[in-house]
Design an enzyme around this catalytic site. Structure first.
Site, PDB file in Angstrom:
ATOM      1  N   GLY A  43       0.823  -1.192   0.000  1.00 39.95           N
ATOM      2  CA  GLY A  43       0.000   0.000   0.000  1.00 39.95           C
ATOM      3  C   GLY A  43       0.862   1.249   0.000  1.00 39.95           C
ATOM      4  O   GLY A  43       2.027   1.210   0.410  1.00 39.95           O
ATOM      5  N   GLN A  48       2.850   9.873   1.181  1.00 40.53           N
ATOM      6  CA  GLN A  48       4.168   9.225   1.064  1.00 40.53           C
ATOM      7  C   GLN A  48       4.894   9.588  -0.229  1.00 40.53           C
ATOM      8  O   GLN A  48       6.063   9.228  -0.401  1.00 40.53           O
ATOM      9  CB  GLN A  48       4.019   7.709   1.174  1.00 40.53           C
ATOM     10  N   CYS A 105       6.328  -0.092   6.984  1.00 37.63           N
ATOM     11  CA  CYS A 105       5.864   1.098   6.272  1.00 37.63           C
ATOM     12  C   CYS A 105       6.995   1.573   5.374  1.00 37.63           C
ATOM     13  O   CYS A 105       8.138   1.659   5.824  1.00 37.63           O
ATOM     14  CB  CYS A 105       5.493   2.191   7.277  1.00 37.63           C
ATOM     15  N   LEU A 106       6.678   1.895   4.127  1.00 43.35           N
ATOM     16  CA  LEU A 106       7.725   2.305   3.184  1.00 43.35           C
ATOM     17  C   LEU A 106       8.395   3.611   3.612  1.00 43.35           C
ATOM     18  O   LEU A 106       9.495   3.911   3.159  1.00 43.35           O
ATOM     19  CB  LEU A 106       7.150   2.437   1.768  1.00 43.35           C
ATOM     20  N   HIS A 147      -3.934   0.933   7.880  1.00 46.24           N
ATOM     21  CA  HIS A 147      -2.626   1.607   7.813  1.00 46.24           C
ATOM     22  C   HIS A 147      -2.684   2.788   6.830  1.00 46.24           C
ATOM     23  O   HIS A 147      -2.224   3.892   7.145  1.00 46.24           O
ATOM     24  CB  HIS A 147      -1.568   0.577   7.386  1.00 46.24           C
ATOM     25  N   GLU A 148      -3.264   2.560   5.659  1.00 45.28           N
ATOM     26  CA  GLU A 148      -3.280   3.602   4.624  1.00 45.28           C
ATOM     27  C   GLU A 148      -4.258   4.740   4.961  1.00 45.28           C
ATOM     28  O   GLU A 148      -3.939   5.911   4.766  1.00 45.28           O
ATOM     29  CB  GLU A 148      -3.607   3.011   3.244  1.00 45.28           C
ATOM     30  N   HIS A 151      -2.641   7.020   7.249  1.00 45.61           N
ATOM     31  CA  HIS A 151      -1.729   7.939   6.543  1.00 45.61           C
ATOM     32  C   HIS A 151      -2.484   9.154   6.001  1.00 45.61           C
ATOM     33  O   HIS A 151      -2.003  10.281   6.079  1.00 45.61           O
ATOM     34  CB  HIS A 151      -1.091   7.240   5.332  1.00 45.61           C
TER      35      HIS A 151
HETATM   36 ZN    ZN Z   1       2.885   3.363   5.717  1.00 43.57          ZN
END
Ligand code: ZN
Length: 182
Positions: A43, A48, A105-106, A147-148, A151
């Site tokens: 995701g 991000q 998480c990226l 999670h997304e 964000h």
């Molecule tokens: Zn993340």
């Protein structure tokens, strides 16, 4: 696209609602899918890649070891047909049952920790073609959605960790902050 890392203020910004699906939005979604795939993520949120917008892309179909279920009108659907998912202005209704699961998480390279999340969620969102959809999700998809959508509201997975988990990643988080400050 370059993935924004922890410490950048855009990760704390609440995303603006998307009122019109312009060419710009379509191009951004396409670039985000590509970026997510290159980074082997499941995701990616607009924050991000530096845009405070209610836009996220999700694809859990590559994660064979962590199953997902998606239901539309109470019936299970083929996730492959729905993926990659581009969700605009998504809103979640969280189920009462919580479960622990590993999360990365990226924007936080090399940090993985258990995070408690609802096992089941109901999602409402707009798709890139303007259709409004409602569906239910379980497993990794439910986790990825939480999670997304966090964000998109400026909330990060470190905010959701138990205090014990936070303590266990504190050293890594400090090193990450130091390396990014350089
Ligand atoms: Zn993340």
């Amino acid at each position: 696209m370059q993935i924004v890392k922890y410490g950048d203020p855009v990760l704390r910004a609440k995303g603006a609602r998307i009122e019109a699906i312009t060419e710009e939005i379509r191009n951004l979604a396409r670039a985000m899918i590509e970026t997510m795939r290159e980074a082997n993520g499941v995701g990616l949120a607009a924050q991000q890649v530096g845009h405070a917008l209610q836009l996220t892309v999700i694809d859990v179909t590559g994660a064979d070891d962590r199953p997902s279920t998606m239901l539309v009108d109470g019936k299970e659907v083929d996730l492959e047909e729905w993926s990659p998912m581009v969700l605009l202005n998504p809103v979640l209704e969280l189920g009462p049952e919580k479960e622990m699961g590993a999360e990365g998480c990226l924007s936080f390279p090399n940090i993985v920790s258990d995070v408690p999340r609802s096992a089941r969620v109901k999602a409402k969102a707009m798709l890139l073609d303007g259709r409004e959809v409602e569906f239910e999700a379980e497993g990794l998809l439910a986790r990825a959605l939480q999670h997304e959508v966090d964000h998109l509201n400026g909330v990060l997975f470190i905010d959701r960790m138990t205090s014990a988990a936070k303590v266990s990643i504190a050293g890594k988080l400090k090193r990450l902050q130091k390396s990014l400050a350089r």
